[in-house]
Design a protein around this motif. Structure first.
Motif, PDB file in Angstrom:
ATOM      1  N   SER A  86       0.848  -1.188   0.000  1.00 52.30           N
ATOM      2  CA  SER A  86       0.000   0.000   0.000  1.00 52.30           C
ATOM      3  C   SER A  86       0.880   1.234   0.000  1.00 52.30           C
ATOM      4  O   SER A  86       1.970   1.222   0.575  1.00 52.30           O
ATOM      5  CB  SER A  86      -0.891  -0.012   1.253  1.00 52.30           C
ATOM      6  OG  SER A  86      -1.607   1.197   1.361  1.00 52.30           O
ATOM      7  N   VAL A  87       0.421   2.270  -0.636  1.00 53.83           N
ATOM      8  CA  VAL A  87       1.112   3.557  -0.573  1.00 53.83           C
ATOM      9  C   VAL A  87       0.270   4.548   0.231  1.00 53.83           C
ATOM     10  O   VAL A  87       0.685   5.674   0.450  1.00 53.83           O
ATOM     11  CB  VAL A  87       1.423   4.123  -1.978  1.00 53.83           C
ATOM     12  CG1 VAL A  87       2.448   3.266  -2.676  1.00 53.83           C
ATOM     13  CG2 VAL A  87       0.170   4.262  -2.807  1.00 53.83           C
ATOM     14  N   GLY A  88      -0.903   4.100   0.673  1.00 56.93           N
ATOM     15  CA  GLY A  88      -1.790   4.962   1.447  1.00 56.93           C
ATOM     16  C   GLY A  88      -1.806   4.562   2.904  1.00 56.93           C
ATOM     17  O   GLY A  88      -0.975   4.995   3.694  1.00 56.93           O
ATOM     18  N   ASN A  89      -2.733   3.687   3.250  1.00 61.58           N
ATOM     19  CA  ASN A  89      -2.886   3.245   4.630  1.00 61.58           C
ATOM     20  C   ASN A  89      -2.185   1.919   4.851  1.00 61.58           C
ATOM     21  O   ASN A  89      -2.141   1.083   3.963  1.00 61.58           O
ATOM     22  CB  ASN A  89      -4.372   3.086   4.970  1.00 61.58           C
ATOM     23  CG  ASN A  89      -5.116   4.397   4.855  1.00 61.58           C
ATOM     24  OD1 ASN A  89      -4.579   5.449   5.170  1.00 61.58           O
ATOM     25  ND2 ASN A  89      -6.345   4.336   4.384  1.00 61.58           N
ATOM     26  N   GLY A  90      -1.679   1.732   6.054  1.00 56.14           N
ATOM     27  CA  GLY A  90      -1.062   0.464   6.391  1.00 56.14           C
ATOM     28  C   GLY A  90       0.078   0.631   7.364  1.00 56.14           C
ATOM     29  O   GLY A  90       0.470   1.737   7.734  1.00 56.14           O
ATOM     30  N   LYS A  91       0.626  -0.499   7.768  1.00 64.11           N
ATOM     31  CA  LYS A  91       1.743  -0.513   8.714  1.00 64.11           C
ATOM     32  C   LYS A  91       3.060  -0.362   7.950  1.00 64.11           C
ATOM     33  O   LYS A  91       3.198  -0.870   6.838  1.00 64.11           O
ATOM     34  CB  LYS A  91       1.773  -1.850   9.455  1.00 64.11           C
ATOM     35  CG  LYS A  91       0.560  -2.144  10.291  1.00 64.11           C
ATOM     36  CD  LYS A  91       0.713  -3.521  10.913  1.00 64.11           C
ATOM     37  CE  LYS A  91      -0.557  -3.956  11.606  1.00 64.11           C
ATOM     38  NZ  LYS A  91      -0.459  -5.326  12.097  1.00 64.11           N
ATOM     39  N   PRO A  92       4.037   0.298   8.579  1.00 60.79           N
ATOM     40  CA  PRO A  92       5.357   0.392   7.946  1.00 60.79           C
ATOM     41  C   PRO A  92       5.968  -1.006   7.771  1.00 60.79           C
ATOM     42  O   PRO A  92       5.739  -1.904   8.578  1.00 60.79           O
ATOM     43  CB  PRO A  92       6.184   1.215   8.934  1.00 60.79           C
ATOM     44  CG  PRO A  92       5.187   1.916   9.801  1.00 60.79           C
ATOM     45  CD  PRO A  92       3.966   1.040   9.836  1.00 60.79           C
ATOM     46  N   VAL A  93       6.754  -1.167   6.718  1.00 62.22           N
ATOM     47  CA  VAL A  93       7.419  -2.437   6.422  1.00 62.22           C
ATOM     48  C   VAL A  93       8.922  -2.218   6.511  1.00 62.22           C
ATOM     49  O   VAL A  93       9.463  -1.304   5.876  1.00 62.22           O
ATOM     50  CB  VAL A  93       7.043  -2.949   5.016  1.00 62.22           C
ATOM     51  CG1 VAL A  93       7.818  -4.210   4.674  1.00 62.22           C
ATOM     52  CG2 VAL A  93       5.543  -3.187   4.916  1.00 62.22           C
TER      53      VAL A  93
END
Length: 194
Positions: A86-93
């Motif tokens: 995702s480039v919007g919402n989500g957890k950092p990877v």
């Protein structure tokens, strides 16, 4: 995959055609492609569910989508994934101590239901369901081999020969070597060499 995104539709159509020998007709004229839907559909599964609400699309997508969804666990280069990027919402990877330029998006859901009602949870279960009809898979494989070796699609007269060679390999559990030998020994193949 187009190098950026995967497509359950393209993948599902490929499985039907290449693995099961069930090529699909092109979509009817004027039927729109599946397009990103900014009115609430956030995943490809949701977009396809909306697309299947179009009556003329539903009949084909009930066949196409299940094997395509099973392959969604593989990213655009064939690597395994449990989550979409995702480039919007989500957890950092973070990988090997380095923060990635994308986020962990929604979980991949590789489950679905085949048109005959059999359910599967992932690609492994789909494979087991497809292997219940080994004859169909071997027929598609033998047809592909003959197409390649002849340089063209087998003529209708060759179809009965394909049926015979598939039946001839049944007692050897449709083994790859048995199928290859049967194709090479077939009249269609030998006739091409002369």
């Amino acid at each position: 995959a187009n190098g950026t995104n995967t497509s359950p539709v393209v993948r599902g159509a490929w499985v039907l055609d290449r693995v099961l020998g069930m090529p699909l007709e092109p979509p009817p004229p004027g039927v729109p492609a599946v397009e990103p839907d900014i009115r609430g559909a956030t995943t490809i599964r949701e977009q396809l569910a909306k697309h299947r609400q179009i009556e003329s699309c539903a009949a084909c997508h009930v066949e196409i989508d299940p094997p395509g969804f099973a392959l969604e666990s593989f990213d655009v280069i064939g690597g395994w994934r449990d989550y979409y990027r995702s480039v919007g919402n989500g957890k950092p990877v973070t990988i090997d101590g380095k923060r990635m330029p994308y986020l962990q998006g929604k979980s991949v859901d590789p489950s679905d239901v085949l048109p005959d009602g059999r359910k599967f949870r992932d690609i492994d279960e789909l494979k087991q369901l497809l292997l219940t009809d080994k004859e169909q898979i071997v027929r598609a494989f033998a047809t592909r081999l003959l197409t390649y070796s002849l340089g063209r699609s087998p003529e209708p007269a060759v179809r009965s020969e394909i049926d015979s060679l598939v039946k001839a390999t049944a007692d050897r559990n449709y083994g790859l070597r048995s199928v290859l030998n049967a194709v090479i020994e077939s009249e269609a193949f030998r006739g091409q060499r002369n």
